[in-house]
Design a protein around this motif. Structure first.
Motif, PDB file in Angstrom:
ATOM      1  N   SER A  68     -20.828  40.841 -52.008  1.00  0.00           N
ATOM      2  CA  SER A  68     -20.562  39.536 -51.389  1.00  0.00           C
ATOM      3  C   SER A  68     -19.217  39.601 -50.690  1.00  0.00           C
ATOM      4  O   SER A  68     -18.214  40.022 -51.288  1.00  0.00           O
ATOM      5  CB  SER A  68     -20.545  38.427 -52.438  1.00  0.00           C
ATOM      6  N   TRP A  69     -19.179  39.189 -49.423  1.00  0.00           N
ATOM      7  CA  TRP A  69     -17.942  39.179 -48.647  1.00  0.00           C
ATOM      8  C   TRP A  69     -17.768  37.804 -48.025  1.00  0.00           C
ATOM      9  O   TRP A  69     -18.587  37.354 -47.228  1.00  0.00           O
ATOM     10  CB  TRP A  69     -17.960  40.258 -47.560  1.00  0.00           C
ATOM     11  N   LEU A  70     -16.684  37.128 -48.416  1.00  0.00           N
ATOM     12  CA  LEU A  70     -16.373  35.794 -47.911  1.00  0.00           C
ATOM     13  C   LEU A  70     -15.005  35.851 -47.245  1.00  0.00           C
ATOM     14  O   LEU A  70     -13.964  35.738 -47.912  1.00  0.00           O
ATOM     15  CB  LEU A  70     -16.368  34.767 -49.049  1.00  0.00           C
ATOM     16  N   ALA A 123     -12.085  25.620 -45.087  1.00  0.00           N
ATOM     17  CA  ALA A 123     -11.483  24.853 -43.998  1.00  0.00           C
ATOM     18  C   ALA A 123     -11.112  25.731 -42.812  1.00  0.00           C
ATOM     19  O   ALA A 123     -11.122  25.277 -41.668  1.00  0.00           O
ATOM     20  CB  ALA A 123     -10.251  24.106 -44.516  1.00  0.00           C
ATOM     21  N   ASP A 124     -10.780  26.987 -43.047  1.00  0.00           N
ATOM     22  CA  ASP A 124     -10.381  27.877 -41.962  1.00  0.00           C
ATOM     23  C   ASP A 124     -11.594  28.284 -41.127  1.00  0.00           C
ATOM     24  O   ASP A 124     -12.692  28.526 -41.656  1.00  0.00           O
ATOM     25  CB  ASP A 124      -9.721  29.124 -42.552  1.00  0.00           C
ATOM     26  N   GLY A 125     -11.395  28.379 -39.813  1.00  0.00           N
ATOM     27  CA  GLY A 125     -12.502  28.738 -38.933  1.00  0.00           C
ATOM     28  C   GLY A 125     -13.075  30.114 -39.212  1.00  0.00           C
ATOM     29  O   GLY A 125     -14.253  30.368 -38.954  1.00  0.00           O
ATOM     30  N   GLY A 126     -12.269  31.023 -39.764  1.00  0.00           N
ATOM     31  CA  GLY A 126     -12.755  32.358 -40.062  1.00  0.00           C
ATOM     32  C   GLY A 126     -13.683  32.445 -41.249  1.00  0.00           C
ATOM     33  O   GLY A 126     -14.247  33.512 -41.524  1.00  0.00           O
ATOM     34  N   SER A 127     -13.867  31.338 -41.974  1.00  0.00           N
ATOM     35  CA  SER A 127     -14.721  31.336 -43.157  1.00  0.00           C
ATOM     36  C   SER A 127     -16.125  30.799 -42.883  1.00  0.00           C
ATOM     37  O   SER A 127     -16.933  30.684 -43.814  1.00  0.00           O
ATOM     38  CB  SER A 127     -14.087  30.487 -44.263  1.00  0.00           C
ATOM     39  N   ARG A 128     -16.432  30.474 -41.615  1.00  0.00           N
ATOM     40  CA  ARG A 128     -17.726  29.852 -41.317  1.00  0.00           C
ATOM     41  C   ARG A 128     -18.928  30.721 -41.687  1.00  0.00           C
ATOM     42  O   ARG A 128     -19.975  30.223 -42.047  1.00  0.00           O
ATOM     43  CB  ARG A 128     -17.811  29.519 -39.827  1.00  0.00           C
TER      44      ARG A 128
END
Length: 390
Positions: free
Chosen positions: A235-237, A206-211
């Motif tokens: 893997s970096w999310l 949901a956070d914009g930084g996770s797009r």
């Protein structure tokens, strides 16, 4: 335009990437029909019988069985000047499904991708491969799988569309093929409503930084003695991990590292070979066990699997066993559930270039439990399936 009480009804429009993917697939199909010399069609149909029995934490027993199918059809070809394109439609069907739907969104309905009765465009991409160049760039919707090179091909991280599942990746994939090593960098788009692959809660987008998230791998299949595969992945999310659950606003980056490998030895004078595979995964930040319903404190991070395969134990017949223990804080795999111990045996018959038959029996059991649990949940399942490629 239709109205209700004089007010216009606005029909929802597909997301831009979904519209582009669908248009690309339809254009590829039309081009393939009109230019058979430069375009090729291919696909596969997989059918099988699946059965499962579950013992809940309370001790209650339940079971299910059905006939299942997965069908995929692809059109691919060259566009000239190093450009290539591919589009594919995939459908998952089950004798117990309730409905049918064409799913055209930039997220998947669940951790296993499509639900029974759903179909989608699971490939729609452009790829640039300059002539005699070691690198390539793929853009759009594609399949990306990085499993152990054994007969099971399971993975603790990126492994699109295993078994009957249909998952996909939306993004950009850059590859560099060296003499012995291949480097992969995948920048993945994540919809705010969820991912397209096997990324499990409490990962949240949901956070914009996770797009955008990043997957990187270096792999070599150049044999060094008995070693036939070596791979490291990262893997970096960013801004995805809800450590205390989806209702808590606190966010952390989720980082995971794996090392995979396989080695092979001949057995006797015939064609039979023994292949040993293994994978180790670790994540520095994990959710709370209260979030995972597995106890109290921080969830574990260390996960692993190992496999034992006999290749060509009879001509064109392979058998194998895989055992894995996956921590409650490991959230990336479609082949392994978090907080599970897995034991699986499989038989594979390569009947011809087009036909393959598989049989599997598997047991999965929970590892860590809250104090209130009576016993661990246990799942026993099996399948018998046939795959036809064309």
């Amino acid at each position: 335009m239709p109205t209700i009480q004089g007010r216009p009804i606005r029909r929802p429009t597909p997301p831009p990437i979904a519209r582009i993917a669908l248009a690309c697939a339809l254009a590829l199909a039309a081009a393939g029909a009109q230019a058979s010399d430069g375009w090729q069609t291919s696909g596969d149909i997989r059918v099988g019988y699946v059965s499962s029995e579950t013992r809940a934490r309370s001790g209650a027993m339940s079971d299910a069985d059905s006939f299942r199918a997965r069908a995929r059809f692809r059109v691919r070809g060259e566009l000239g000047n190093g450009w290539h394109a591919s589009g594919r439609v995939a459908a998952r069907l089950d004798s117990e499904q309730d409905d049918a739907e064409f799913w055209m969104r930039t997220y998947a309905p669940g951790p296993s991708g499509l639900e029974d009765g759903q179909a989608t465009v699971d490939e729609a991409y452009l790829e640039y491969r300059p002539t005699d160049s070691p690198w390539s760039l793929r853009l759009g919707r594609f399949q990306a799988a990085f499993g152990i090179d054994d007969i099971m091909k399971k993975s603790l991280d990126q492994n699109d569309s295993s078994n009957f599942d249909i998952t996909w990746t939306d993004g950009i994939w850059w590859q560099w093929r060296g003499q012995d090593w291949t480097t992969h960098v995948i920048a993945r788009h994540n919809d705010r409503r969820g991912p397209t692959g096997s990324l499990r809660r409490p990962l949240d987008f949901a956070d914009g930084g996770s797009r955008a998230s990043l997957f990187m791998a270096v792999e070599s299949k150049t044999a060094i003695g008995p070693v036939v595969q070596r791979m490291v992945t990262v893997s970096w999310l960013p801004s995805t991990l809800r450590t205390n659950g989806l209702a808590d606003p606190a966010l952390e980056d989720y980082l995971a590292v794996t090392a995979k490998g396989a080695a092979e030895w001949p057995l006797g004078q015939g064609a039979t070979k023994f292949r040993l595979g293994g994978e180790l995964g670790w994540a520095p930040e994990t959710p709370r066990r209260e979030t995972m319903n597995s106890g109290t404190g921080d969830a574990d991070a260390l996960s692993w699997q190992t496999s034992f395969s006999l290749m060509d134990v009879l001509p064109d017949h392979d058998v194998g066993i895989v055992y894995g223990r996956v921590a409650d804080g490991w959230l990336l795999s479609g082949d392994f559930r978090p907080n599970d111990e897995l034991l699986e045996a499989r038989w594979v018959w390569h009947a011809s270039k087009a036909w393959q038959l598989d049989a599997r029996i598997r047991r999965r059991e929970e590892i860590d439990l809250p104090a209130s649990a009576v016993r661990p949940r246990r799942d026993d399942d099996l399948y018998l399936r046939a795959t036809r490629k064309f």
